[in-house]
Write a protein that holds these residues in place. Structure first.
Motif, PDB file in Angstrom:
ATOM      1  N   SER A 191      88.041 -25.204 -45.830  1.00 46.38           N
ATOM      2  CA  SER A 191      88.015 -25.923 -47.295  1.00 46.38           C
ATOM      3  C   SER A 191      89.589 -25.603 -47.898  1.00 46.38           C
ATOM      4  CB  SER A 191      86.795 -25.665 -47.984  1.00 46.38           C
ATOM      5  OG  SER A 191      85.913 -26.225 -47.371  1.00 46.38           O
ATOM      6  N   ILE A 192      89.565 -24.167 -48.091  1.00 47.13           N
ATOM      7  CA  ILE A 192      90.815 -23.764 -48.864  1.00 47.13           C
ATOM      8  C   ILE A 192      92.255 -24.250 -48.093  1.00 47.13           C
ATOM      9  CG2 ILE A 192      92.195 -21.706 -49.223  1.00 47.13           C
ATOM     10  CD1 ILE A 192      89.425 -20.229 -49.671  1.00 47.13           C
ATOM     11  N   ALA A 193      92.222 -24.213 -46.672  1.00 39.45           N
ATOM     12  CA  ALA A 193      93.361 -24.758 -45.988  1.00 39.45           C
ATOM     13  C   ALA A 193      93.497 -26.227 -46.282  1.00 39.45           C
ATOM     14  CB  ALA A 193      93.101 -24.466 -44.538  1.00 39.45           C
ATOM     15  N   PHE A 194      92.383 -27.105 -46.231  1.00 39.24           N
ATOM     16  CA  PHE A 194      92.670 -28.635 -46.412  1.00 39.24           C
ATOM     17  C   PHE A 194      92.977 -28.715 -47.672  1.00 39.24           C
ATOM     18  CE2 PHE A 194      90.774 -32.601 -47.819  1.00 39.24           C
ATOM     19  CZ  PHE A 194      91.258 -33.445 -46.732  1.00 39.24           C
ATOM     20  N   ALA A 195      92.362 -27.976 -49.066  1.00 39.39           N
ATOM     21  CA  ALA A 195      93.191 -28.010 -50.039  1.00 39.39           C
ATOM     22  C   ALA A 195      94.291 -27.775 -50.327  1.00 39.39           C
ATOM     23  CB  ALA A 195      92.184 -27.071 -51.278  1.00 39.39           C
ATOM     24  N   VAL A 196      94.741 -26.699 -49.681  1.00 38.45           N
ATOM     25  CA  VAL A 196      96.451 -26.364 -49.897  1.00 38.45           C
ATOM     26  C   VAL A 196      97.181 -27.585 -49.249  1.00 38.45           C
ATOM     27  CG1 VAL A 196      98.044 -24.894 -49.005  1.00 38.45           C
ATOM     28  CG2 VAL A 196      95.803 -23.783 -50.015  1.00 38.45           C
ATOM     29  N   PHE A 197      96.710 -28.013 -48.095  1.00 32.44           N
ATOM     30  CA  PHE A 197      97.312 -28.837 -47.390  1.00 32.44           C
ATOM     31  C   PHE A 197      97.395 -30.271 -48.182  1.00 32.44           C
ATOM     32  CE2 PHE A 197      97.189 -32.770 -44.775  1.00 32.44           C
ATOM     33  CZ  PHE A 197      98.247 -32.960 -44.055  1.00 32.44           C
ATOM     34  N   VAL A 198      96.457 -30.535 -48.972  1.00 29.34           N
ATOM     35  CA  VAL A 198      96.655 -31.788 -49.889  1.00 29.34           C
ATOM     36  C   VAL A 198      97.461 -31.623 -50.987  1.00 29.34           C
ATOM     37  CG1 VAL A 198      95.180 -33.366 -51.341  1.00 29.34           C
ATOM     38  CG2 VAL A 198      94.158 -32.575 -49.005  1.00 29.34           C
ATOM     39  N   ALA A 199      97.376 -30.453 -51.495  1.00 28.90           N
ATOM     40  CA  ALA A 199      98.359 -30.047 -52.676  1.00 28.90           C
ATOM     41  C   ALA A 199      99.599 -30.070 -52.230  1.00 28.90           C
ATOM     42  CB  ALA A 199      97.567 -28.588 -53.315  1.00 28.90           C
ATOM     43  N   GLU A 200      99.885 -29.376 -51.212  1.00 17.46           N
ATOM     44  CA  GLU A 200     101.302 -29.539 -50.791  1.00 17.46           C
ATOM     45  C   GLU A 200     101.823 -31.038 -50.483  1.00 17.46           C
ATOM     46  OE1 GLU A 200     101.180 -26.996 -47.237  1.00 17.46           O
ATOM     47  OE2 GLU A 200     101.696 -25.099 -48.239  1.00 17.46           O
ATOM     48  N   ASN A 201     101.114 -31.887 -49.915  1.00 20.97           N
ATOM     49  CA  ASN A 201     101.391 -33.224 -49.747  1.00 20.97           C
ATOM     50  C   ASN A 201     101.822 -33.957 -51.105  1.00 20.97           C
ATOM     51  OD1 ASN A 201     101.470 -34.287 -46.764  1.00 20.97           O
ATOM     52  ND2 ASN A 201     100.016 -32.644 -47.178  1.00 20.97           N
ATOM     53  N   VAL A 202     100.728 -33.742 -51.983  1.00 23.84           N
ATOM     54  CA  VAL A 202     100.937 -34.273 -53.470  1.00 23.84           C
ATOM     55  C   VAL A 202     102.132 -33.938 -54.087  1.00 23.84           C
ATOM     56  CG1 VAL A 202      99.929 -34.366 -55.810  1.00 23.84           C
ATOM     57  CG2 VAL A 202      98.427 -34.658 -53.480  1.00 23.84           C
ATOM     58  N   VAL A 203     102.577 -32.655 -54.037  1.00 25.37           N
ATOM     59  CA  VAL A 203     103.627 -32.139 -54.614  1.00 25.37           C
ATOM     60  C   VAL A 203     104.859 -32.541 -53.891  1.00 25.37           C
ATOM     61  CG1 VAL A 203     104.914 -30.088 -54.963  1.00 25.37           C
ATOM     62  CG2 VAL A 203     102.525 -30.062 -55.559  1.00 25.37           C
ATOM     63  N   PHE A 204     104.896 -32.589 -52.556  1.00 28.52           N
ATOM     64  CA  PHE A 204     105.976 -33.104 -51.800  1.00 28.52           C
ATOM     65  C   PHE A 204     106.197 -34.741 -51.986  1.00 28.52           C
ATOM     66  CE2 PHE A 204     107.489 -35.108 -48.186  1.00 28.52           C
ATOM     67  CZ  PHE A 204     108.900 -34.667 -47.706  1.00 28.52           C
ATOM     68  N   PHE A 205     105.273 -35.372 -51.852  1.00 26.29           N
ATOM     69  CA  PHE A 205     105.597 -36.905 -52.072  1.00 26.29           C
ATOM     70  C   PHE A 205     105.964 -37.206 -53.620  1.00 26.29           C
ATOM     71  CE2 PHE A 205     102.942 -37.159 -48.239  1.00 26.29           C
ATOM     72  CZ  PHE A 205     104.065 -37.897 -47.462  1.00 26.29           C
ATOM     73  N   ALA A 206     105.279 -36.336 -54.524  1.00 24.91           N
ATOM     74  CA  ALA A 206     105.668 -36.710 -56.030  1.00 24.91           C
ATOM     75  C   ALA A 206     107.094 -36.052 -56.381  1.00 24.91           C
ATOM     76  CB  ALA A 206     104.718 -35.769 -56.810  1.00 24.91           C
ATOM     77  N   GLY A 207     107.442 -35.031 -55.709  1.00 27.58           N
ATOM     78  CA  GLY A 207     108.699 -34.589 -55.780  1.00 27.58           C
ATOM     79  C   GLY A 207     109.964 -35.353 -55.290  1.00 27.58           C
ATOM     80  N   ARG A 208     109.572 -36.063 -54.047  1.00 27.65           N
ATOM     81  CA  ARG A 208     110.443 -37.024 -53.484  1.00 27.65           C
ATOM     82  C   ARG A 208     110.433 -38.192 -54.387  1.00 27.65           C
ATOM     83  NH1 ARG A 208     109.529 -39.026 -47.090  1.00 27.65           N
ATOM     84  NH2 ARG A 208     107.786 -39.792 -48.131  1.00 27.65           N
ATOM     85  N   LYS A 209     109.371 -38.858 -54.843  1.00 28.30           N
ATOM     86  CA  LYS A 209     109.367 -39.975 -55.692  1.00 28.30           C
ATOM     87  C   LYS A 209     110.304 -39.772 -56.828  1.00 28.30           C
ATOM     88  CE  LYS A 209     106.594 -43.502 -57.964  1.00 28.30           C
ATOM     89  NZ  LYS A 209     105.017 -43.689 -57.990  1.00 28.30           N
ATOM     90  N   PHE A 210     110.250 -38.550 -57.359  1.00 29.47           N
ATOM     91  CA  PHE A 210     111.137 -38.000 -58.497  1.00 29.47           C
ATOM     92  C   PHE A 210     112.308 -38.094 -58.357  1.00 29.47           C
ATOM     93  CE2 PHE A 210     113.075 -34.833 -61.302  1.00 29.47           C
ATOM     94  CZ  PHE A 210     112.657 -35.403 -62.569  1.00 29.47           C
ATOM     95  N   ARG A 211     112.730 -37.482 -57.107  1.00 30.72           N
ATOM     96  CA  ARG A 211     114.025 -37.459 -56.743  1.00 30.72           C
ATOM     97  C   ARG A 211     114.725 -38.862 -56.405  1.00 30.72           C
ATOM     98  NH1 ARG A 211     112.288 -33.003 -53.945  1.00 30.72           N
ATOM     99  NH2 ARG A 211     111.923 -34.079 -52.064  1.00 30.72           N
ATOM    100  N   ASN A 212     113.911 -39.773 -55.715  1.00 28.91           N
ATOM    101  CA  ASN A 212     114.629 -41.057 -55.583  1.00 28.91           C
ATOM    102  C   ASN A 212     114.736 -41.790 -56.762  1.00 28.91           C
ATOM    103  OD1 ASN A 212     114.522 -40.493 -52.959  1.00 28.91           O
ATOM    104  ND2 ASN A 212     112.149 -41.374 -52.473  1.00 28.91           N
ATOM    105  N   SER A 213     113.852 -41.591 -57.887  1.00 33.65           N
ATOM    106  CA  SER A 213     113.869 -42.233 -59.077  1.00 33.65           C
ATOM    107  C   SER A 213     115.144 -41.949 -59.837  1.00 33.65           C
ATOM    108  CB  SER A 213     112.692 -42.351 -59.791  1.00 33.65           C
ATOM    109  OG  SER A 213     112.460 -40.891 -60.012  1.00 33.65           O
TER     110      SER A 213
END
Length: 225
Positions: free
Chosen positions: A203-225
């Motif tokens: 559960s912790i591993a899955f939560a970290v995985f989801v959090a990393e993807n959210v941060v990664f895609f949010a950061g990429r969207k921010f950089r693209n904008s």
């Protein structure tokens, strides 16, 4: 990493559970027969006025004489009730001699009162097998009536019914005090904590995985904008 965590948890859980089972000492009865009693370091309780008191006190030689001499030197070992003898076994280093039915009943009651734990056991070998009867005057007219009624109760199974009514059908404390190691199969219940640890880690591993993807895609969207 999830697979590695699973393998690590299961291996150590199995090893830990297995070691705990192997670390349990062999549970053996303190004595198995009357012959082992004098050298066991235990005292013995006998019901006063019973046939066992006569057996030991009137013995002229052998093992019964040894037990009788010790009773004469320790008159407090003769008790006046079943309960006193059974309590002496619970409280101290004593054995109590009585018929099997009474001893089984005492063991079962102690098992229930102690929260289903076996604190008492019965020796494997029996001795001094005697019959019990009603004493009637010689030539008593009710003698034949007693004989018929007693025979009727035995043939109809009434005595066995009474015995089973007051004694459990399950002999809880005899199997565990067998003449060998206490063994049973490992079950899922024994390793359920391993599954709990695995589920928490996953559960912790899955939560970290989801959090990393959210941060990664949010950061990429921010950089693209």
């Amino acid at each position: 990493m999830v697979w590695f965590l699973c393998a690590l948890v299961f291996i150590h859980a199995y090893i830990g559970t297995l070691v705990s089972f192997l670390s349990v000492p062999n549970i053996k009865p303190i004595i198995r027969s009357l012959e082992e009693l004098p050298s066991s370091g235990l005292g013995w309780i006998v019901w006063r006025g019973s046939d066992l008191e006569s057996l030991f006190m009137e013995a002229k030689d052998g093992l019964n004489l040894i037990i009788g001499d010790k009773l004469r030197n320790n008159p407090e070992w003769l008790v006046d009730s079943f309960v006193d003898g059974e309590q002496a076994v619970v409280d101290g280093d004593f054995v109590y001699m009585n018929n099997q039915a009474r001893i089984r009943y005492a063991i079962e009651q102690n098992f229930i009162q102690s929260g289903k734990q076996c604190h008492l056991s019965m020796a494997k070998e029996t001795f001094d097998k005697v019959n019990q009867a009603f004493a009637l005057p010689k030539g008593s007219p009710v003698g034949s009536l007693f004989n018929r009624k007693m025979l009727m109760m035995m043939e109809t199974g009434l005595m066995e019914h009474w015995r089973m009514k007051h004694l459990s059908r399950n002999d809880h404390c005899s199997a565990s005090f067998s003449y060998g190691t206490v063994l049973r199969k490992l079950t899922l219940e024994d390793v359920k904590s391993a599954f709990l640890i695995w589920f928490v880690g996953l559960s912790i591993a899955f939560a970290v995985f989801v959090a990393e993807n959210v941060v990664f895609f949010a950061g990429r969207k921010f950089r693209n904008s």
